[in-house]
Design a protein around this motif. Structure first.
Motif, PDB file in Angstrom:
ATOM      1  N   ILE A   1      43.720  41.248  71.179  1.00 48.69           N
ATOM      2  CA  ILE A   1      42.688  42.192  70.751  1.00 48.69           C
ATOM      3  C   ILE A   1      41.801  42.472  71.946  1.00 48.69           C
ATOM      4  CG2 ILE A   1      40.681  42.560  69.263  1.00 48.69           C
ATOM      5  CD1 ILE A   1      41.983  40.736  67.206  1.00 48.69           C
ATOM      6  N   GLN A   2      41.526  43.756  72.187  1.00 44.05           N
ATOM      7  CA  GLN A   2      40.630  44.141  73.263  1.00 44.05           C
ATOM      8  C   GLN A   2      39.529  45.030  72.693  1.00 44.05           C
ATOM      9  OE1 GLN A   2      43.392  45.898  76.110  1.00 44.05           O
ATOM     10  NE2 GLN A   2      43.148  44.069  77.388  1.00 44.05           N
ATOM     11  N   ALA A   3      38.295  44.825  73.191  1.00 41.44           N
ATOM     12  CA  ALA A   3      37.145  45.609  72.740  1.00 41.44           C
ATOM     13  C   ALA A   3      36.170  45.782  73.897  1.00 41.44           C
ATOM     14  CB  ALA A   3      36.454  44.909  71.578  1.00 41.44           C
ATOM     15  N   MET A   4      35.576  46.974  73.984  1.00 36.93           N
ATOM     16  CA  MET A   4      34.562  47.222  75.001  1.00 36.93           C
ATOM     17  C   MET A   4      33.224  46.667  74.510  1.00 36.93           C
ATOM     18  SD  MET A   4      35.996  48.558  77.576  1.00 36.93           S
ATOM     19  CE  MET A   4      34.556  48.904  78.537  1.00 36.93           C
ATOM     20  N   ILE A   5      32.683  45.733  75.270  1.00 41.52           N
ATOM     21  CA  ILE A   5      31.404  45.109  74.905  1.00 41.52           C
ATOM     22  C   ILE A   5      30.424  45.169  76.074  1.00 41.52           C
ATOM     23  CG2 ILE A   5      32.350  43.609  73.123  1.00 41.52           C
ATOM     24  CD1 ILE A   5      32.144  41.344  75.308  1.00 41.52           C
ATOM     25  N   ALA A   6      30.522  46.209  76.874  1.00 39.51           N
ATOM     26  CA  ALA A   6      29.632  46.349  78.034  1.00 39.51           C
ATOM     27  C   ALA A   6      28.178  46.307  77.583  1.00 39.51           C
ATOM     28  CB  ALA A   6      29.925  47.657  78.759  1.00 39.51           C
ATOM     29  N   GLY A   7      27.365  45.561  78.293  1.00 38.39           N
ATOM     30  CA  GLY A   7      25.952  45.458  77.971  1.00 38.39           C
ATOM     31  C   GLY A   7      25.614  44.376  76.966  1.00 38.39           C
ATOM     32  N   VAL A   8      26.612  43.623  76.522  1.00 37.33           N
ATOM     33  CA  VAL A   8      26.377  42.546  75.553  1.00 37.33           C
ATOM     34  C   VAL A   8      26.444  41.217  76.297  1.00 37.33           C
ATOM     35  CG1 VAL A   8      27.200  41.428  73.447  1.00 37.33           C
ATOM     36  CG2 VAL A   8      27.417  43.898  73.707  1.00 37.33           C
ATOM     37  N   ARG A   9      25.384  40.429  76.174  1.00 33.74           N
ATOM     38  CA  ARG A   9      25.377  39.106  76.790  1.00 33.74           C
ATOM     39  C   ARG A   9      26.273  38.175  75.983  1.00 33.74           C
ATOM     40  NH1 ARG A   9      19.052  38.206  76.861  1.00 33.74           N
ATOM     41  NH2 ARG A   9      19.670  38.100  74.702  1.00 33.74           N
ATOM     42  N   SER A  10      26.873  37.200  76.613  1.00 33.63           N
ATOM     43  CA  SER A  10      27.794  36.290  75.917  1.00 33.63           C
ATOM     44  C   SER A  10      27.083  35.502  74.822  1.00 33.63           C
ATOM     45  CB  SER A  10      28.478  35.341  76.904  1.00 33.63           C
ATOM     46  OG  SER A  10      27.513  34.578  77.594  1.00 33.63           O
ATOM     47  N   GLU A  11      25.792  35.214  74.984  1.00 31.94           N
ATOM     48  CA  GLU A  11      25.068  34.485  73.928  1.00 31.94           C
ATOM     49  C   GLU A  11      24.765  35.378  72.720  1.00 31.94           C
ATOM     50  OE1 GLU A  11      22.059  35.462  77.219  1.00 31.94           O
ATOM     51  OE2 GLU A  11      23.955  34.394  77.172  1.00 31.94           O
ATOM     52  N   ASP A  12      24.886  36.701  72.878  1.00 28.43           N
ATOM     53  CA  ASP A  12      24.693  37.632  71.759  1.00 28.43           C
ATOM     54  C   ASP A  12      26.012  38.003  71.088  1.00 28.43           C
ATOM     55  OD1 ASP A  12      21.972  37.685  72.146  1.00 28.43           O
ATOM     56  OD2 ASP A  12      22.030  39.457  73.445  1.00 28.43           O
TER      57      ASP A  12
ATOM     58  N   GLY B   1      28.110  41.004  67.208  1.00 29.00           N
ATOM     59  CA  GLY B   1      27.250  40.924  68.377  1.00 29.00           C
ATOM     60  C   GLY B   1      26.096  41.889  68.281  1.00 29.00           C
ATOM     61  N   ARG B   2      25.343  41.923  69.376  1.00 33.91           N
ATOM     62  CA  ARG B   2      24.171  42.800  69.433  1.00 33.91           C
ATOM     63  C   ARG B   2      24.008  43.284  70.855  1.00 33.91           C
ATOM     64  NH1 ARG B   2      20.143  44.241  66.498  1.00 33.91           N
ATOM     65  NH2 ARG B   2      18.092  44.659  67.360  1.00 33.91           N
ATOM     66  N   ARG B   3      23.864  44.584  70.992  1.00 31.55           N
ATOM     67  CA  ARG B   3      23.618  45.201  72.296  1.00 31.55           C
ATOM     68  C   ARG B   3      22.134  45.517  72.360  1.00 31.55           C
ATOM     69  NH1 ARG B   3      27.579  48.833  72.245  1.00 31.55           N
ATOM     70  NH2 ARG B   3      28.957  47.427  73.334  1.00 31.55           N
ATOM     71  N   GLN B   4      21.423  44.814  73.247  1.00 29.25           N
ATOM     72  CA  GLN B   4      19.970  44.963  73.374  1.00 29.25           C
ATOM     73  C   GLN B   4      19.646  46.182  74.228  1.00 29.25           C
ATOM     74  OE1 GLN B   4      17.742  43.109  71.846  1.00 29.25           O
ATOM     75  NE2 GLN B   4      19.061  41.455  71.133  1.00 29.25           N
TER      76      GLN B   4
ATOM     77  N   TYR C   1      25.286  53.495  71.762  1.00 30.74           N
ATOM     78  CA  TYR C   1      24.925  52.731  70.567  1.00 30.74           C
ATOM     79  C   TYR C   1      24.204  51.457  70.982  1.00 30.74           C
ATOM     80  CZ  TYR C   1      25.022  50.081  66.312  1.00 30.74           C
ATOM     81  OH  TYR C   1      24.643  49.347  65.218  1.00 30.74           O
ATOM     82  N   TRP C   2      23.036  51.236  70.409  1.00 30.91           N
ATOM     83  CA  TRP C   2      22.247  50.023  70.645  1.00 30.91           C
ATOM     84  C   TRP C   2      22.011  49.356  69.311  1.00 30.91           C
ATOM     85  CZ3 TRP C   2      21.986  48.981  75.616  1.00 30.91           C
ATOM     86  CH2 TRP C   2      22.055  50.036  76.524  1.00 30.91           C
ATOM     87  N   GLY C   3      22.121  48.047  69.272  1.00 25.83           N
ATOM     88  CA  GLY C   3      21.875  47.305  68.038  1.00 25.83           C
ATOM     89  C   GLY C   3      23.056  46.426  67.693  1.00 25.83           C
ATOM     90  N   SER C   4      23.103  46.018  66.441  1.00 30.36           N
ATOM     91  CA  SER C   4      24.143  45.094  65.978  1.00 30.36           C
ATOM     92  C   SER C   4      25.457  45.832  65.739  1.00 30.36           C
ATOM     93  CB  SER C   4      23.713  44.429  64.675  1.00 30.36           C
ATOM     94  OG  SER C   4      22.571  43.647  64.890  1.00 30.36           O
ATOM     95  N   PHE C   5      26.548  45.119  65.949  1.00 29.96           N
ATOM     96  CA  PHE C   5      27.877  45.645  65.653  1.00 29.96           C
ATOM     97  C   PHE C   5      28.725  44.510  65.103  1.00 29.96           C
ATOM     98  CE2 PHE C   5      27.875  44.374  70.106  1.00 29.96           C
ATOM     99  CZ  PHE C   5      28.979  43.538  70.170  1.00 29.96           C
ATOM    100  N   ALA C   6      29.768  44.866  64.385  1.00 30.16           N
ATOM    101  CA  ALA C   6      30.675  43.864  63.816  1.00 30.16           C
ATOM    102  C   ALA C   6      32.018  44.510  63.553  1.00 30.16           C
ATOM    103  CB  ALA C   6      30.107  43.293  62.525  1.00 30.16           C
TER     104      ALA C   6
END
Length: 180
Positions: A88-99, A113-116, A132-137
Protein backbone atom coordinates in the motif's frame (compact mmCIF):
# COMPACT_ATOMS: atom_id res chain seq x y z
CA UNK A 1 -81.48 -6.71 -14.39
CA UNK A 2 -77.78 -7.69 -14.56
CA UNK A 3 -75.94 -8.16 -11.33
CA UNK A 4 -73.20 -5.59 -10.56
CA UNK A 5 -69.70 -6.89 -11.23
CA UNK A 6 -68.40 -5.78 -7.86
CA UNK A 7 -70.18 -5.64 -4.59
CA UNK A 8 -70.75 -2.11 -3.23
CA UNK A 9 -68.26 -2.78 -0.39
CA UNK A 10 -65.43 -3.81 -2.74
CA UNK A 11 -66.30 -0.98 -5.14
CA UNK A 12 -66.11 1.51 -2.26
CA UNK A 13 -62.72 0.14 -1.12
CA UNK A 14 -61.18 0.11 -4.60
CA UNK A 15 -62.45 3.40 -5.99
CA UNK A 16 -62.93 5.54 -2.91
CA UNK A 17 -61.03 8.78 -3.47
CA UNK A 18 -60.80 9.40 0.29
CA UNK A 19 -58.48 6.40 0.80
CA UNK A 20 -54.71 6.81 0.73
CA UNK A 21 -52.82 5.12 -2.11
CA UNK A 22 -50.47 2.20 -1.54
CA UNK A 23 -47.47 4.51 -2.04
CA UNK A 24 -48.85 7.01 0.48
CA UNK A 25 -49.41 4.25 3.02
CA UNK A 26 -45.90 2.73 2.78
CA UNK A 27 -44.05 6.05 2.69
CA UNK A 28 -46.22 7.86 5.18
CA UNK A 29 -46.72 10.75 2.78
CA UNK A 30 -49.93 12.63 2.18
CA UNK A 31 -51.54 13.59 -1.11
CA UNK A 32 -51.91 17.21 -2.16
CA UNK A 33 -55.68 16.99 -1.65
CA UNK A 34 -55.17 15.86 1.95
CA UNK A 35 -52.86 18.78 2.72
CA UNK A 36 -55.75 20.93 3.94
CA UNK A 37 -56.67 18.29 6.52
CA UNK A 38 -53.07 17.87 7.73
CA UNK A 39 -52.27 20.13 10.63
CA UNK A 40 -48.80 20.62 12.03
CA UNK A 41 -48.36 20.39 15.71
CA UNK A 42 -47.01 23.65 17.13
CA UNK A 43 -44.59 21.80 19.41
CA UNK A 44 -42.97 19.98 16.46
CA UNK A 45 -42.87 23.12 14.37
CA UNK A 46 -41.14 24.98 17.19
CA UNK A 47 -38.64 22.18 17.77
CA UNK A 48 -37.44 22.06 14.17
CA UNK A 49 -37.44 25.77 13.35
CA UNK A 50 -34.08 27.58 13.52
CA UNK A 51 -33.60 29.85 16.49
CA UNK A 52 -32.31 33.31 15.68
CA UNK A 53 -31.13 35.89 18.16
CA UNK A 54 -31.03 39.41 16.82
CA UNK A 55 -28.45 41.83 18.22
CA UNK A 56 -28.83 45.10 16.34
CA UNK A 57 -28.22 44.19 12.68
CA UNK A 58 -26.26 40.97 13.36
CA UNK A 59 -28.03 37.60 13.45
CA UNK A 60 -26.54 34.78 15.49
CA UNK A 61 -27.55 31.16 15.06
CA UNK A 62 -27.80 29.44 18.38
CA UNK A 63 -26.54 25.88 18.42
CA UNK A 64 -28.39 23.54 20.72
CA UNK A 65 -26.34 20.61 22.02
CA UNK A 66 -24.71 20.01 18.64
CA UNK A 67 -20.96 19.56 19.10
CA UNK A 68 -18.74 20.77 16.31
CA UNK A 69 -17.40 17.68 14.54
CA UNK A 70 -14.19 17.99 12.59
CA UNK A 71 -14.38 16.72 9.04
CA UNK A 72 -12.08 13.78 8.31
CA UNK A 73 -10.59 13.57 4.81
CA UNK A 74 -10.10 10.31 2.97
CA UNK A 75 -6.50 9.41 2.18
CA UNK A 76 -5.79 8.40 -1.43
CA UNK A 77 -3.93 5.10 -1.74
CA UNK A 78 -2.50 2.65 -4.27
CA UNK A 79 -2.81 -1.05 -3.38
CA UNK A 80 -1.00 -3.73 -5.37
CA UNK A 81 0.49 -7.17 -4.89
CA UNK A 82 3.72 -8.89 -5.71
CA UNK A 83 4.30 -12.64 -5.56
CA UNK A 84 4.85 -12.55 -1.80
CA UNK A 85 3.51 -9.20 -0.54
CA UNK A 86 0.58 -6.80 -0.50
CA UNK A 87 1.85 -3.21 -0.88
CA UNK A 88 0.00 0.00 0.00
CA UNK A 89 1.33 3.42 -0.93
CA UNK A 90 -0.07 6.81 0.15
CA UNK A 91 1.11 10.40 -0.14
CA UNK A 92 1.52 11.81 3.36
CA UNK A 93 3.72 14.83 2.65
CA UNK A 94 3.64 17.30 5.52
CA UNK A 95 2.60 14.71 8.12
CA UNK A 96 4.97 14.12 11.02
CA UNK A 97 5.52 10.47 11.97
CA UNK A 98 4.12 11.11 15.47
CA UNK A 99 0.87 12.36 13.85
CA UNK A 100 0.48 9.11 11.89
CA UNK A 101 -1.17 5.93 13.15
CA UNK A 102 -1.09 2.69 11.12
CA UNK A 103 -2.79 -0.47 12.37
CA UNK A 104 -2.85 -3.81 10.56
CA UNK A 105 -4.96 -6.94 11.01
CA UNK A 106 -4.93 -10.01 8.82
CA UNK A 107 -7.71 -8.58 6.62
CA UNK A 108 -7.57 -4.79 7.01
CA UNK A 109 -5.24 -1.81 7.23
CA UNK A 110 -6.21 1.47 8.90
CA UNK A 111 -4.19 4.63 8.29
CA UNK A 112 -5.06 7.71 10.34
CA UNK A 113 -3.25 10.97 10.71
CA UNK A 114 -3.32 14.73 10.82
CA UNK A 115 -1.69 17.29 8.57
CA UNK A 116 -0.98 20.41 10.63
CA UNK A 117 -1.35 23.75 8.88
CA UNK A 118 1.26 26.39 9.51
CA UNK A 119 -0.56 29.62 8.73
CA UNK A 120 1.73 32.18 7.14
CA UNK A 121 -0.96 34.13 5.32
CA UNK A 122 -4.33 35.48 6.41
CA UNK A 123 -7.51 34.23 4.68
CA UNK A 124 -7.76 37.15 2.22
CA UNK A 125 -4.16 36.74 1.05
CA UNK A 126 -4.80 33.49 -0.87
CA UNK A 127 -5.28 33.32 -4.64
CA UNK A 128 -5.85 29.53 -4.57
CA UNK A 129 -6.48 27.22 -1.64
CA UNK A 130 -6.46 23.55 -2.73
CA UNK A 131 -4.37 21.70 -0.15
CA UNK A 132 -6.08 19.58 2.49
CA UNK A 133 -5.22 20.36 6.13
CA UNK A 134 -6.59 18.45 9.10
CA UNK A 135 -7.38 14.87 9.98
CA UNK A 136 -7.52 12.06 7.44
CA UNK A 137 -8.22 8.34 7.62
CA UNK A 138 -8.54 5.34 5.37
CA UNK A 139 -9.56 1.72 6.00
CA UNK A 140 -8.41 -0.69 3.32
CA UNK A 141 -9.87 -4.18 3.04
CA UNK A 142 -7.05 -6.40 1.83
CA UNK A 143 -7.50 -8.81 -1.10
CA UNK A 144 -5.95 -11.66 0.92
CA UNK A 145 -4.77 -12.32 4.46
CA UNK A 146 -1.40 -10.94 5.55
CA UNK A 147 0.93 -11.53 8.47
CA UNK A 148 0.68 -8.30 10.56
CA UNK A 149 3.68 -9.09 12.76
CA UNK A 150 6.00 -9.14 9.72
CA UNK A 151 4.71 -5.94 8.09
CA UNK A 152 7.06 -3.06 7.32
CA UNK A 153 6.29 0.65 6.97
CA UNK A 154 8.58 3.39 5.75
CA UNK A 155 8.30 6.94 4.40
CA UNK A 156 10.50 8.47 1.73
CA UNK A 157 9.93 11.92 0.18
CA UNK A 158 6.36 12.08 1.50
CA UNK A 159 5.37 8.62 0.18
CA UNK A 160 4.27 6.11 2.83
CA UNK A 161 4.85 2.49 1.81
CA UNK A 162 3.44 -0.47 3.72
CA UNK A 163 4.72 -3.90 2.74
CA UNK A 164 2.84 -6.86 4.25
CA UNK A 165 3.74 -10.49 3.51
CA UNK A 166 0.86 -12.66 2.29
CA UNK A 167 -0.09 -15.71 4.31
CA UNK A 168 0.56 -18.79 2.24
CA UNK A 169 -2.36 -21.02 3.11
CA UNK A 170 -1.11 -23.84 0.91
CA UNK A 171 2.35 -23.99 2.48
CA UNK A 172 2.78 -27.22 4.33
CA UNK A 173 5.35 -27.95 6.95
CA UNK A 174 6.14 -31.41 8.24
CA UNK A 175 6.98 -31.78 11.88
CA UNK A 176 8.66 -34.65 13.64
CA UNK A 177 6.74 -36.33 16.47
CA UNK A 178 8.79 -36.94 19.60
CA UNK A 179 8.17 -39.66 22.14
CA UNK A 180 7.89 -38.58 25.74
Amino acid sequence: MPEPLLSPLINNLMFNKDKRSFFERITGSISVNDEDEFETKPSLEKAFSPKIKVNGNAKEWLAEAEPIVEEVGELSVDVYQTDNDIVIQAMIAGVRSEDLNVSITREMVTIEGRRQKTSEVEGDGYFMKELYWGSFARKILLPCEVEPSEAEAYEKNGLLTLRMPKIDKERMQKIKVRSL
